[in-house]
Design an enzyme around this catalytic site. Sequence first.
Site, short mmCIF file in Angstrom:
data_model
loop_
_atom_site.label_atom_id
_atom_site.label_comp_id
_atom_site.label_asym_id
_atom_site.label_seq_id
_atom_site.Cartn_x
_atom_site.Cartn_y
_atom_site.Cartn_z
N LYS A 225 0.84 -1.19 0.00
CA LYS A 225 0.00 0.00 0.00
C LYS A 225 0.88 1.25 0.00
O LYS A 225 0.67 2.17 -0.77
CB LYS A 225 -0.92 -0.03 1.22
CG LYS A 225 -1.84 1.15 1.34
CD LYS A 225 -2.82 0.97 2.49
CE LYS A 225 -3.55 2.28 2.76
NZ LYS A 225 -4.52 2.17 3.85
N GLU A 231 10.46 -4.76 4.57
CA GLU A 231 10.54 -6.18 4.18
C GLU A 231 10.19 -6.34 2.69
O GLU A 231 10.89 -7.02 1.94
CB GLU A 231 9.55 -7.04 5.00
CG GLU A 231 9.87 -7.14 6.48
CD GLU A 231 9.27 -6.00 7.30
OE1 GLU A 231 8.97 -4.92 6.71
OE2 GLU A 231 9.11 -6.17 8.51
N GLY A 286 -5.00 -2.05 5.02
CA GLY A 286 -4.24 -3.20 4.54
C GLY A 286 -4.97 -4.52 4.76
O GLY A 286 -5.12 -5.34 3.85
N ARG A 287 -5.46 -4.72 5.97
CA ARG A 287 -6.10 -6.02 6.30
C ARG A 287 -7.49 -6.13 5.71
O ARG A 287 -8.13 -7.17 5.85
CB ARG A 287 -6.10 -6.22 7.81
CG ARG A 287 -6.76 -5.10 8.60
CD ARG A 287 -6.37 -5.15 10.06
NE ARG A 287 -6.83 -4.00 10.82
CZ ARG A 287 -6.20 -2.85 10.90
NH1 ARG A 287 -5.10 -2.65 10.21
NH2 ARG A 287 -6.67 -1.86 11.64
N GLU A 372 -5.36 -6.94 14.82
CA GLU A 372 -4.81 -5.64 14.41
C GLU A 372 -5.91 -4.58 14.45
O GLU A 372 -5.63 -3.40 14.66
CB GLU A 372 -4.22 -5.75 13.01
CG GLU A 372 -3.25 -4.61 12.70
CD GLU A 372 -2.52 -4.80 11.38
OE1 GLU A 372 -2.12 -5.94 11.05
OE2 GLU A 372 -2.37 -3.81 10.67
N HIS A 403 -6.08 -33.51 16.66
CA HIS A 403 -4.98 -34.39 17.03
C HIS A 403 -3.86 -33.62 17.72
O HIS A 403 -2.75 -34.13 17.84
CB HIS A 403 -4.46 -35.13 15.80
CG HIS A 403 -5.51 -36.03 15.22
ND1 HIS A 403 -5.61 -37.36 15.53
CD2 HIS A 403 -6.57 -35.75 14.41
CE1 HIS A 403 -6.66 -37.88 14.90
NE2 HIS A 403 -7.26 -36.92 14.22
N LYS A 523 7.61 -0.80 12.24
CA LYS A 523 8.28 -0.39 11.00
C LYS A 523 9.38 0.63 11.29
O LYS A 523 10.47 0.56 10.74
CB LYS A 523 7.26 0.19 10.02
CG LYS A 523 6.29 -0.86 9.46
CD LYS A 523 5.36 -0.30 8.40
CE LYS A 523 4.41 -1.38 7.88
NZ LYS A 523 3.54 -0.95 6.82
C1 G6Q Z 1 -2.73 -3.85 7.74
C2 G6Q Z 1 -1.51 -3.30 8.26
C3 G6Q Z 1 -0.26 -4.03 7.83
C4 G6Q Z 1 0.18 -3.73 6.41
C5 G6Q Z 1 1.60 -4.24 6.20
C6 G6Q Z 1 2.09 -3.99 4.80
O1 G6Q Z 1 -3.82 -3.42 7.98
O2 G6Q Z 1 -1.42 -1.95 8.02
O3 G6Q Z 1 -0.37 -5.40 8.01
O4 G6Q Z 1 -0.69 -4.32 5.51
O5 G6Q Z 1 2.44 -3.65 7.12
O6 G6Q Z 1 2.02 -2.63 4.49
P1 G6Q Z 1 2.20 -2.14 3.01
O7 G6Q Z 1 1.10 -2.74 2.20
O8 G6Q Z 1 2.15 -0.66 3.05
O9 G6Q Z 1 3.53 -2.66 2.54
#
Ligand code: G6Q
Length: 568
Positions: A225, A231, A286-287, A372, A403, A523
């Site tokens: 996003k 990462e 994001g989620r 989150e 199990h 981050k």
């Molecule tokens: C989701 C969070 C988090 C995010 C990741 C990746 O709601 O904000 O999980 O999706 O940190 O972020 P980017 O998509 O910006 O790389």
Amino acid sequence: MTSLPASDIQLPLFLHARREPLTEKSAWIALDEHYRNRARHFRLERLFAIDGKRGESMAVEGVGIYLDYSKNLATAETMKLLMQLARQCSLQERIDAMFRGDRINHTEGRPVLHTALRKPAGTRLVVDGQDVVAQVQEVLGRMAHFADQVRSGQWLGYTGRPIRHVVNIGIGGSDLGPMMAYEALRHYGKRDIGMHFLSDVDGAALQETVRALPAEQTLFIVCSKTFTTLETITNAHAARDWLVAQLGDERAVSRHFAGVTTNIREAERFGIDPENTFGFWDWVGGRYSMASAIGLSTMIAVGPENFRQLLRGMHDMDEHFRTAAPEKNLPVILGMLAIWYANFFDAATQAVLPYSQYLKRMPAYLQQLAMESNGKHITVNGEAVNYRTSPVYWGDNGINGQHSFYQMLHQGTQLVPCDFIGFCKPLEQSGDQHELLMANMFAQSEALAFGKSAAQVRDEGTAEALVPHRVFDGNRPSNSMLLDKLTPYSLGTLVALYEHSVFTQGAIWNIDSFDQWGVELGKALAKRTASQLLDHSQPLRHDSSTNALIRRFRNYNRNGGLQARKAA
Ligand code: G6Q
């Protein structure tokens, strides 16, 4: 992501008025009394004995999901009080505000409009003067064109060969949704395109992913996003280096990289052709983004039509949530029961147990969605809560769980409410596998609810010394969700059901379910510390524990720091 100065924080009107504290609301007080005087003594066995129709009366069906909530430590009285609490917390007003595009993510000053991602083409939703549905449909159209080209083999790699592997590079919300959806919809997937998900910045993740991939036929989709997540960007650079090394030409990048981001400029700077970049908007969390362009890998896997079915399922559940009365509203019932256990039974966790191999990643996905969103302790008015918020969501494929950890569910010391999810019709079947699978799901919820008494254990001829070990107290609550068949549409309904259950919980707890300052903290911390691991000359000003850990790492990597690498 930047925070707004406190004075700029715009609370939607209904949040503006200082809300009566949750624990002082009359419905909360009534629920508390109801719990202390009655509910904590409830026995499911007895509740079922006195109401022969309980299994039918405490069940609702909506958008193809049959939700049986009768095996909960709750009566009609409990449900009535929970729905009163929902009303006293202005749940409907909050739902309307979200769908309307009010800035309900107030700490980031943003609307929350993942529901607009699945509104049908031709409808309208104007926010800040823009028809967001038209914007969404435009991107969906471009995605479909791109996906069709890749699927049909018309999209050619740099050496002229068709794409046969897609690697989604992303983390958190840019990984968990697409990965869950890909696994869930494998049955509908295009088998001759291999899908891979790269999230971990551990070099092993990239190497193990690309080891057997033909670079000429591999497409990387960089999903971020912000396009600044360390990462993802590190992995994207490493993947690009690998590709260029394999194909021997920088120019190969534009045929082998696509981007999904709200930060188109940064993607371009990375080297992704704007033609292959798909945008979305800051009003998609994001989620909550798997229905946006973040779902490009899903669309390539299952095709544009199946992707649209997924969106249709989500939209139908959105409409159910927006319009159904609380008493018949699946997400509201699920969310309010979560409140009941977290806040009155003091349950710390919630298990999610799908009886479907295809849904094996669903618990991981829900873990992020719920924790989150609602793992917070400050209300929208900036005050600390005096009640429990998000339980720990966890779980696994149910049959495998039987199990391993089900032992604790049956005989442990903690109350763990469980969500069972299963399907009437199998997608793959040989012999009577599906009957066996579903028999297990039904039997487990029954055993959790009703247990096994000492008398039953003795009747089985158990030696007296073993009787206490083989007794199951029962009275352990669960919901059972039964769907017809796992399809893109039904997956959509299930995902939106949980999204809105999480929304319901956040509305009661009066928190902003759509920010994630804890993630932002991680981050920022990672960036600072990473530079100290790369540059050994940087002074360490952490606590003595962190300093010692970093020093030990540096000692083992004397030749590995950035300066050493530069010198080499
Ligand atoms: C989701 C969070 C988090 C995010 C990741 C990746 O709601 O904000 O999980 O999706 O940190 O972020 P980017 O998509 O910006 O790389």
